[in-house]
Design a protein around this motif. Structure first.
Motif: not given
Length: 122
Positions: A16-33
């Motif tokens: 079977x297949x699955x799709x995981x999601x990861x929602x970000x809040x409070x995003x920082x411009x310094x986040x690169x990866x």
């Protein structure tokens, strides 16, 4: 401060297949990866994949390349992990993480989600 919330895990059959999601809040411009890791019972946390948030450049664990695909939606500030042809060895808690350095090491990621369980039965 960046906060991450994973979703999409579950119990599936081999193949079977699955799709995981990861929602970000409070995003920082310094986040690169943004990265995905997994941890099976009794094992260390294992690198799965990462994506450079700006360029979209991706890296995968060698053993998973071809079955797993990481992607991002900049507008939704969400990263995805599409997992195909799952097998019981993929059973683990899957975590997303945010960091400032392109790295396969979990130590380089400063922000983690709570994890989502993926269970694959044969």
């Amino acid at each position: 401060q960046v906060q991450l919330v994973e979703s999409g895990g579950g119990s599936v059959q081999a193949g079977d297949s699955l799709r995981l999601s990861c929602a970000a809040s409070g995003w920082s411009e310094r986040t690169l990866v943004m990265g995905w890791f997994r941890q099976a019972p009794g094992k260390e946390r294992e690198f799965v994949s990462y994506i450079n948030w700006d360029s979209g450049y991706t890296i995968y664990a060698d053993s998973l390349r071809g079955r797993f695909t990481i992607s991002r939606d900049n507008a939704k500030v969400t990263v995805y992990l599409q997992m195909n042809n799952l097998n019981p060895e993929d059973t683990a808690v899957y975590y997303c993480a945010a960091g400032r350095l392109l790295s396969r090491s979990p130590r380089q990621y400063g922000t983690w989600g709570q994890g989502t369980q993926v269970t694959v039965s044969s």
